[in-house]
Scaffold this motif. Sequence first.
Motif, mmCIF file in Angstrom:
data_model
loop_
_atom_site.group_PDB
_atom_site.id
_atom_site.type_symbol
_atom_site.label_atom_id
_atom_site.label_comp_id
_atom_site.label_asym_id
_atom_site.label_seq_id
_atom_site.Cartn_x
_atom_site.Cartn_y
_atom_site.Cartn_z
ATOM 1 N N HIS A 95 0.832 -1.202 0.000
ATOM 2 C CA HIS A 95 0.000 0.000 0.000
ATOM 3 C C HIS A 95 0.871 1.258 0.000
ATOM 4 C CE1 HIS A 95 -4.098 1.522 0.501
ATOM 5 N NE2 HIS A 95 -3.549 2.539 1.147
ATOM 6 N N PRO A 96 0.375 2.378 -0.577
ATOM 7 C CA PRO A 96 1.139 3.629 -0.512
ATOM 8 C C PRO A 96 1.479 3.997 0.928
ATOM 9 C CG PRO A 96 -0.693 3.866 -2.041
ATOM 10 C CD PRO A 96 -0.877 2.545 -1.358
ATOM 11 N N SER A 97 2.684 4.508 1.124
ATOM 12 C CA SER A 97 3.133 4.850 2.479
ATOM 13 C C SER A 97 2.302 5.988 3.059
ATOM 14 C CB SER A 97 4.602 5.268 2.449
ATOM 15 O OG SER A 97 4.991 5.809 3.700
ATOM 16 N N PRO A 98 1.912 5.861 4.345
ATOM 17 C CA PRO A 98 1.270 7.003 5.010
ATOM 18 C C PRO A 98 2.231 8.185 5.068
ATOM 19 C CG PRO A 98 0.908 4.970 6.249
ATOM 20 C CD PRO A 98 1.934 4.661 5.204
ATOM 21 N N LEU A 99 1.662 9.385 5.232
ATOM 22 C CA LEU A 99 2.471 10.581 5.419
ATOM 23 C C LEU A 99 2.634 10.852 6.910
ATOM 24 C CD1 LEU A 99 1.109 13.090 2.727
ATOM 25 C CD2 LEU A 99 2.987 11.444 2.549
ATOM 26 N N LEU A 100 3.847 11.223 7.306
ATOM 27 C CA LEU A 100 4.164 11.604 8.679
ATOM 28 C C LEU A 100 4.312 13.121 8.700
ATOM 29 C CD1 LEU A 100 4.920 10.564 11.555
ATOM 30 C CD2 LEU A 100 7.309 10.589 10.775
ATOM 31 N N ILE A 101 3.492 13.791 9.513
ATOM 32 C CA ILE A 101 3.417 15.250 9.480
ATOM 33 C C ILE A 101 3.804 15.796 10.851
ATOM 34 C CG2 ILE A 101 1.927 17.236 8.998
ATOM 35 C CD1 ILE A 101 0.077 15.157 7.510
ATOM 36 N N LYS A 102 4.900 16.559 10.876
ATOM 37 C CA LYS A 102 5.356 17.220 12.098
ATOM 38 C C LYS A 102 5.468 18.705 11.808
ATOM 39 C CE LYS A 102 8.061 13.262 13.785
ATOM 40 N NZ LYS A 102 9.403 12.801 14.249
ATOM 41 N N GLY A 103 4.444 19.450 12.189
ATOM 42 C CA GLY A 103 4.417 20.876 11.874
ATOM 43 C C GLY A 103 4.378 21.074 10.379
ATOM 44 N N GLY A 104 5.382 21.779 9.832
ATOM 45 C CA GLY A 104 5.438 22.000 8.402
ATOM 46 C C GLY A 104 6.265 20.979 7.658
ATOM 47 N N ASP A 105 6.726 19.946 8.351
ATOM 48 C CA ASP A 105 7.571 18.919 7.745
ATOM 49 C C ASP A 105 6.725 17.686 7.432
ATOM 50 O OD1 ASP A 105 9.773 17.585 6.812
ATOM 51 O OD2 ASP A 105 10.434 16.920 8.801
ATOM 52 N N VAL A 106 6.706 17.292 6.157
ATOM 53 C CA VAL A 106 5.912 16.140 5.726
ATOM 54 C C VAL A 106 6.844 15.131 5.060
ATOM 55 C CG1 VAL A 106 3.986 15.330 4.311
ATOM 56 C CG2 VAL A 106 3.887 17.594 5.362
ATOM 57 N N THR A 107 6.872 13.912 5.589
ATOM 58 C CA THR A 107 7.719 12.856 5.029
ATOM 59 C C THR A 107 6.897 11.582 4.897
ATOM 60 O OG1 THR A 107 8.474 12.185 7.231
ATOM 61 C CG2 THR A 107 9.809 13.824 6.046
ATOM 62 N N LEU A 108 7.455 10.606 4.185
ATOM 63 C CA LEU A 108 6.832 9.290 4.099
ATOM 64 C C LEU A 108 7.141 8.515 5.376
ATOM 65 C CD1 LEU A 108 7.727 8.280 0.424
ATOM 66 C CD2 LEU A 108 5.560 9.218 1.264
ATOM 67 N N LEU A 164 -1.303 14.778 -13.985
ATOM 68 C CA LEU A 164 -0.018 14.673 -13.295
ATOM 69 C C LEU A 164 0.405 13.210 -13.201
ATOM 70 C CD1 LEU A 164 -0.727 17.058 -10.265
ATOM 71 C CD2 LEU A 164 0.540 17.625 -12.346
ATOM 72 N N GLY A 165 1.697 12.986 -13.131
ATOM 73 C CA GLY A 165 2.186 11.653 -12.836
ATOM 74 C C GLY A 165 2.063 11.373 -11.346
ATOM 75 N N ILE A 166 2.310 10.114 -10.956
ATOM 76 C CA ILE A 166 2.186 9.730 -9.553
ATOM 77 C C ILE A 166 3.134 10.540 -8.676
ATOM 78 C CG2 ILE A 166 2.595 7.864 -7.911
ATOM 79 C CD1 ILE A 166 -0.023 7.597 -9.315
ATOM 80 N N ASP A 167 4.376 10.723 -9.127
ATOM 81 C CA ASP A 167 5.347 11.453 -8.308
ATOM 82 C C ASP A 167 4.920 12.899 -8.101
ATOM 83 O OD1 ASP A 167 6.894 9.215 -8.099
ATOM 84 O OD2 ASP A 167 8.247 9.742 -9.751
ATOM 85 N N ALA A 168 4.448 13.544 -9.187
ATOM 86 C CA ALA A 168 4.001 14.939 -9.067
ATOM 87 C C ALA A 168 2.759 15.033 -8.182
ATOM 88 C CB ALA A 168 3.721 15.522 -10.443
ATOM 89 N N ALA A 169 1.842 14.072 -8.327
ATOM 90 C CA ALA A 169 0.630 14.085 -7.507
ATOM 91 C C ALA A 169 0.965 13.863 -6.033
ATOM 92 C CB ALA A 169 -0.348 13.020 -7.997
ATOM 93 N N LEU A 170 1.921 12.982 -5.767
ATOM 94 C CA LEU A 170 2.343 12.751 -4.379
ATOM 95 C C LEU A 170 3.000 14.010 -3.807
ATOM 96 C CD1 LEU A 170 2.579 10.815 -2.031
ATOM 97 C CD2 LEU A 170 4.715 9.949 -3.012
ATOM 98 N N ASP A 218 -0.160 19.928 0.128
ATOM 99 C CA ASP A 218 -1.483 20.177 0.716
ATOM 100 C C ASP A 218 -1.507 19.824 2.197
ATOM 101 O OD1 ASP A 218 -2.403 21.002 -1.756
ATOM 102 O OD2 ASP A 218 -3.265 19.047 -2.276
ATOM 103 N N ALA A 219 -0.750 18.786 2.579
ATOM 104 C CA ALA A 219 -0.748 18.331 3.975
ATOM 105 C C ALA A 219 -0.065 19.315 4.914
ATOM 106 C CB ALA A 219 -0.079 16.960 4.069
ATOM 107 N N THR A 220 0.666 20.280 4.377
ATOM 108 C CA THR A 220 1.341 21.265 5.227
ATOM 109 C C THR A 220 0.439 22.430 5.602
ATOM 110 O OG1 THR A 220 2.169 22.528 3.329
ATOM 111 C CG2 THR A 220 3.556 20.738 4.154
ATOM 112 N N GLN A 221 -0.762 22.503 5.022
ATOM 113 C CA GLN A 221 -1.654 23.616 5.333
ATOM 114 C C GLN A 221 -2.052 23.562 6.810
ATOM 115 O OE1 GLN A 221 -4.916 24.229 2.617
ATOM 116 N NE2 GLN A 221 -3.783 23.368 0.894
#
Length: 653
Positions: free
Chosen positions: A423-436, A480-486, A492-495
């Motif tokens: 499955h696609p990796s969840p996003l880990l969000i710490k303030g304005g930092d978003v990583t896989l 968009l391609g998958i990479d661009a969409a990701l 968007d998750a940093t809002q």
Amino acid sequence: MSSAQGGEDGGKPSGGMVQAELPALLSAAFEAGGEMGGRLRGFDWSATPLGPPSEWSAALVHAVGTMLSSRAQIVMFWGPEHRAFYNDAYRPTIGAKHPHALGQPAREHWVETWDVLGPLLESVRATGEAYRGEDHPFVLDRHGFLEDVYFDISYDPIREADGSINGVFCIVNETTGRVLGERRLRALADAAVAVNTARSTAEVLQVAARHALGLTEAVRVVVTAAGARYEADGGGTAAVEPSVVLPLTGTTGEQLGELRVWADDEGDVDPGRAALAQFARLIGVRLENARLYEAEHRIASTLQHSLLPRSLPQLPGAVVASRYLPSSTDVEVGGDWYDVIRPDGELVLVIGDVVGKGVRAAAAMGQLRNALRAYVLEGYDPGEALTRLNRLVCSVEQLSFATVVCLRFDPGTGRLRYASAGHPSPLLIKGGDVTLLHDRALGPPVGAIPATTYRTVADTLTTGTRLLLYTDGLIEDRQLGIDAALGQLREDATQPGEHVSDLIDAVVARVAVRPRRDDVAVLALEATEPHRFSLRLPADPTRLSVLRKRLEDFLVAHRVGATDVFDLTVAVSEAAANAIEHPVEPAEPTIGVEVTVADGEVVATVRDSGRWREPTGAGFRGRGLALIRALGELTVSRSAEGTEVTLRRRLQD
């Protein structure tokens, strides 16, 4: 006037007119020329630059003789003013212009189309070259209104004995009926294609109304069916009553709706009635299909939602939110699902996507969801639970494939354990930092490889950290391609947002407004302090809804009763509203809210940073503290730094 028009008696000479002997050819042509022969004989030509017929040139005499003896539609223009001659066959093509146009300059009676006709006549006279055109368009006022008409035309020069050109001989054939008929057939074909691509009743009505305008020169069309209605306006002033009313019937003859068409005050839609009747039959069949589609869509929607949790469990130290968007382009049930389970003081989040669509995918989704829930409740960690799920899927006859991520969170310790099956990796969000959460595949999809063992990965979530789980429909974009969409998803998750539901709103905003080929499931988690709820909000009354939502989640997670939840939400919301409304010149345009639960008691504190206005005593406002005091033990502390309102309430058993 009667002499100028040949009179109303069929064309006899006027009494004051002296008749000279006519050339034999012209006399015979007048005699055999029907109504127009009589009118040409009776017209007072001596009052025109052409002079009496006895003085006409041989070229003009022969041209008139040829015109009157022909059954073709012929009009002839003579001299520099293009004075008009025409035969009986031509009369219907000019309607009310007859007989007033006879012998008159063409510019006076063809004024509405002179910008087209004038240059054609002048070109033939000037160059001596004939002009031929098929379905040539003109705009004519022949029945009191302008209409688009079409003719096959042949404009030929008439030469005098000396070779000069003094007239234009015009053989015409009106093709308006054929041109408009072919146009209506093309429009009907286009309309049929358009209406057959519409799925819902509303879409069918909208497409039908717009295309019905194109089938006729209507000024208004109204289509109704099953309580729905759509109106299209073609411009102009409509008659009071519709010109055409047609039933819309299905294949069984049942009337499903009605098509009403209005012509303008002077016009008529009769030429397009046959096309409208055919179109109405198409609309009726499509409305019947739309009813079936909508019934299937309702069934599909009910099935989709019945396989998803009706509510999400709350646990102190964790806030969760979810969203499900069904595919907008297919009535078949998709295979996306999510689940939130609360075993032994922990929270388990699951999100998955079964390959395929339809009832089979939905059935597989339900089986996988229930099986994985059972393994989780038995106490298996995420990796072992997915391993057992894969073994189960590979043992059944109808093999299913699914991507799944299973995540287990302990709010008390912040411990996180998870496993993923393709499955696609969840996003880990710490303030304005978003990583896989993980940057490499942890295992194949469930059902792909029978002997797969999925491993559990350990991590830690600190207070304020968020996780976003989603299915691939969220990042599928044709543009968009998958990479661009990701990458766009991570942006968007940093809002900023005070609640995880704000995070979900931000990431689904793009897909919610566009057609979706696949379902979208989104699940979000935020790690919070288990027994303390703290929130800082802008001093904006519209943000109080966020406070109420967060407070309700916090209290429900601590299993506070419904009455206490309601009273505390009202009291804290009122205290926050006062903190927004009353301070004068606050040091910061924000308020702070802190709530704790301990030993059967809730303590809520609301702080601002300004001096309160004195109450006026008028109106409803100003009674907030009395309301709060009625719901618990109230303490108000004012200082130079601001005001602090504290509410204590003993929870009901």
